[in-house]
Design a protein around this motif. Structure first.
Motif, PDB file in Angstrom:
ATOM      1  N   VAL A  28       7.162   9.269  -4.703  1.00  0.00           N
ATOM      2  CA  VAL A  28       6.030   8.669  -5.409  1.00  0.00           C
ATOM      3  C   VAL A  28       4.764   9.049  -4.659  1.00  0.00           C
ATOM      4  N   ILE A  29       3.655   9.081  -5.383  1.00  0.00           N
ATOM      5  CA  ILE A  29       2.369   9.381  -4.757  1.00  0.00           C
ATOM      6  C   ILE A  29       1.979   8.210  -3.871  1.00  0.00           C
ATOM      7  N   SER A  30       1.541   8.508  -2.674  1.00  0.00           N
ATOM      8  CA  SER A  30       1.130   7.487  -1.718  1.00  0.00           C
ATOM      9  C   SER A  30       0.045   6.599  -2.323  1.00  0.00           C
ATOM     10  N   GLY A  31       0.293   5.297  -2.312  1.00  0.00           N
ATOM     11  CA  GLY A  31      -0.680   4.367  -2.877  1.00  0.00           C
ATOM     12  C   GLY A  31      -0.809   4.465  -4.379  1.00  0.00           C
ATOM     13  N   LEU A  32       0.108   5.106  -5.022  1.00  0.00           N
ATOM     14  CA  LEU A  32       0.158   5.357  -6.456  1.00  0.00           C
ATOM     15  C   LEU A  32      -0.899   6.347  -6.911  1.00  0.00           C
ATOM     16  N   PHE A  33      -2.172   6.133  -6.592  1.00  0.00           N
ATOM     17  CA  PHE A  33      -3.195   7.098  -6.987  1.00  0.00           C
ATOM     18  C   PHE A  33      -4.087   7.530  -5.832  1.00  0.00           C
ATOM     19  N   GLN A  34      -4.066   6.809  -4.705  1.00  0.00           N
ATOM     20  CA  GLN A  34      -4.917   7.184  -3.581  1.00  0.00           C
ATOM     21  C   GLN A  34      -4.523   8.528  -2.983  1.00  0.00           C
ATOM     22  N   GLY A  35      -3.281   8.935  -3.106  1.00  0.00           N
ATOM     23  CA  GLY A  35      -2.807  10.175  -2.520  1.00  0.00           C
ATOM     24  C   GLY A  35      -2.847  11.364  -3.458  1.00  0.00           C
ATOM     25  N   LYS A  36      -3.724  11.333  -4.456  1.00  0.00           N
ATOM     26  CA  LYS A  36      -3.798  12.381  -5.470  1.00  0.00           C
ATOM     27  C   LYS A  36      -5.200  12.979  -5.493  1.00  0.00           C
ATOM     28  N   PHE A  37      -5.278  14.272  -5.198  1.00  0.00           N
ATOM     29  CA  PHE A  37      -6.550  14.982  -5.183  1.00  0.00           C
ATOM     30  C   PHE A  37      -6.437  16.203  -6.091  1.00  0.00           C
ATOM     31  N   ARG A  38      -7.338  16.297  -7.068  1.00  0.00           N
ATOM     32  CA  ARG A  38      -7.331  17.414  -8.031  1.00  0.00           C
ATOM     33  C   ARG A  38      -8.064  18.614  -7.426  1.00  0.00           C
ATOM     34  N   ILE A  39      -7.559  19.808  -7.693  1.00  0.00           N
ATOM     35  CA  ILE A  39      -8.172  21.049  -7.250  1.00  0.00           C
ATOM     36  C   ILE A  39      -8.687  21.777  -8.489  1.00  0.00           C
ATOM     37  N   ASP A  40      -9.995  22.074  -8.516  1.00  0.00           N
ATOM     38  CA  ASP A  40     -10.558  22.736  -9.699  1.00  0.00           C
ATOM     39  C   ASP A  40     -10.428  24.259  -9.601  1.00  0.00           C
ATOM     40  N   ASP A  41     -10.968  24.964 -10.585  1.00  0.00           N
ATOM     41  CA  ASP A  41     -10.855  26.424 -10.651  1.00  0.00           C
ATOM     42  C   ASP A  41     -11.584  27.137  -9.517  1.00  0.00           C
ATOM     43  N   GLN A  42     -12.526  26.456  -8.874  1.00  0.00           N
ATOM     44  CA  GLN A  42     -13.257  27.043  -7.750  1.00  0.00           C
ATOM     45  C   GLN A  42     -12.677  26.595  -6.406  1.00  0.00           C
ATOM     46  N   ASP A  43     -11.463  26.058  -6.426  1.00  0.00           N
ATOM     47  CA  ASP A  43     -10.779  25.553  -5.226  1.00  0.00           C
ATOM     48  C   ASP A  43     -11.580  24.477  -4.514  1.00  0.00           C
ATOM     49  N   THR A  44     -12.153  23.576  -5.297  1.00  0.00           N
ATOM     50  CA  THR A  44     -12.871  22.426  -4.769  1.00  0.00           C
ATOM     51  C   THR A  44     -12.018  21.186  -4.998  1.00  0.00           C
ATOM     52  N   VAL A  45     -11.960  20.331  -3.993  1.00  0.00           N
ATOM     53  CA  VAL A  45     -11.159  19.105  -4.050  1.00  0.00           C
ATOM     54  C   VAL A  45     -11.961  18.002  -4.738  1.00  0.00           C
ATOM     55  N   HIS A  46     -11.307  17.272  -5.634  1.00  0.00           N
ATOM     56  CA  HIS A  46     -11.952  16.156  -6.327  1.00  0.00           C
ATOM     57  C   HIS A  46     -11.037  14.936  -6.263  1.00  0.00           C
ATOM     58  N   TYR A  47     -11.610  13.805  -5.882  1.00  0.00           N
ATOM     59  CA  TYR A  47     -10.879  12.544  -5.936  1.00  0.00           C
ATOM     60  C   TYR A  47     -11.355  11.816  -7.174  1.00  0.00           C
ATOM     61  N   ASP A  48     -10.595  11.891  -8.254  1.00  0.00           N
ATOM     62  CA  ASP A  48     -11.017  11.376  -9.557  1.00  0.00           C
ATOM     63  C   ASP A  48     -10.792   9.886  -9.751  1.00  0.00           C
ATOM     64  N   ASP A  49      -9.962   9.267  -8.936  1.00  0.00           N
ATOM     65  CA  ASP A  49      -9.608   7.870  -9.165  1.00  0.00           C
ATOM     66  C   ASP A  49     -10.384   6.901  -8.278  1.00  0.00           C
ATOM     67  N   HIS A  50     -11.523   7.340  -7.739  1.00  0.00           N
ATOM     68  CA  HIS A  50     -12.280   6.477  -6.836  1.00  0.00           C
ATOM     69  C   HIS A  50     -12.780   5.206  -7.509  1.00  0.00           C
ATOM     70  N   ASP A  51     -12.880   5.187  -8.822  1.00  0.00           N
ATOM     71  CA  ASP A  51     -13.352   3.992  -9.519  1.00  0.00           C
ATOM     72  C   ASP A  51     -12.380   2.824  -9.393  1.00  0.00           C
ATOM     73  N   TYR A  52     -11.116   3.098  -9.055  1.00  0.00           N
ATOM     74  CA  TYR A  52     -10.115   2.050  -8.947  1.00  0.00           C
ATOM     75  C   TYR A  52     -10.101   1.363  -7.589  1.00  0.00           C
ATOM     76  N   LEU A  53     -10.812   1.921  -6.630  1.00  0.00           N
ATOM     77  CA  LEU A  53     -10.797   1.367  -5.280  1.00  0.00           C
ATOM     78  C   LEU A  53     -12.061   0.572  -5.003  1.00  0.00           C
ATOM     79  N   GLU A  54     -11.901  -0.532  -4.310  1.00  0.00           N
ATOM     80  CA  GLU A  54     -13.078  -1.295  -3.898  1.00  0.00           C
ATOM     81  C   GLU A  54     -13.749  -0.614  -2.714  1.00  0.00           C
ATOM     82  N   THR A  55     -12.957  -0.044  -1.818  1.00  0.00           N
ATOM     83  CA  THR A  55     -13.499   0.672  -0.672  1.00  0.00           C
ATOM     84  C   THR A  55     -12.885   2.060  -0.635  1.00  0.00           C
ATOM     85  N   ALA A  56     -13.681   3.041  -0.954  1.00  0.00           N
ATOM     86  CA  ALA A  56     -13.184   4.414  -1.011  1.00  0.00           C
ATOM     87  C   ALA A  56     -13.973   5.308  -0.063  1.00  0.00           C
ATOM     88  N   ALA A  57     -14.365   4.775   1.090  1.00  0.00           N
ATOM     89  CA  ALA A  57     -15.230   5.518   2.005  1.00  0.00           C
ATOM     90  C   ALA A  57     -14.608   6.841   2.437  1.00  0.00           C
TER      91      ALA A  57
END
Length: 77
Positions: A28-57
């Motif tokens: 399973v993904i760590s923390g269900l969604f905290q351990g998931k980072f999307r990689i775009d076509d330019q090889d840039t990392v995106h954390y798309d689920d930050h809206d679900y966290l109260e503290t996403a520093a």
């Protein structure tokens, strides 16, 4: 979790699943969604689920890094 397309790429931090399962190995993904980072076509990392966290520093620090920089940080830990 949001559905993904077949050509989506991710870096996933996984934990071995513990519980009643049929197969020998499952993860399973760590923390269900905290351990998931999307990689775009330019090889840039995106954390798309930050809206679900109260503290996403720490996620904010990782968001929009290059994939190479992200991999270096992982190897250093």
């Amino acid at each position: 979790m949001k559905a993904v397309k077949g050509n989506d790429r991710f870096v996933l931090f996984m934990n071995q699943y513990e519980g009643p399962i049929i197969t020998d190995e499952a993860f399973v993904i760590s923390g269900l969604f905290q351990g998931k980072f999307r990689i775009d076509d330019q090889d840039t990392v995106h954390y798309d689920d930050h809206d679900y966290l109260e503290t996403a520093a720490f996620h904010q620090k990782l968001n929009k890094l290059s994939l190479a920089s992200f991999q270096t940080l992982i190897k250093e830990e």
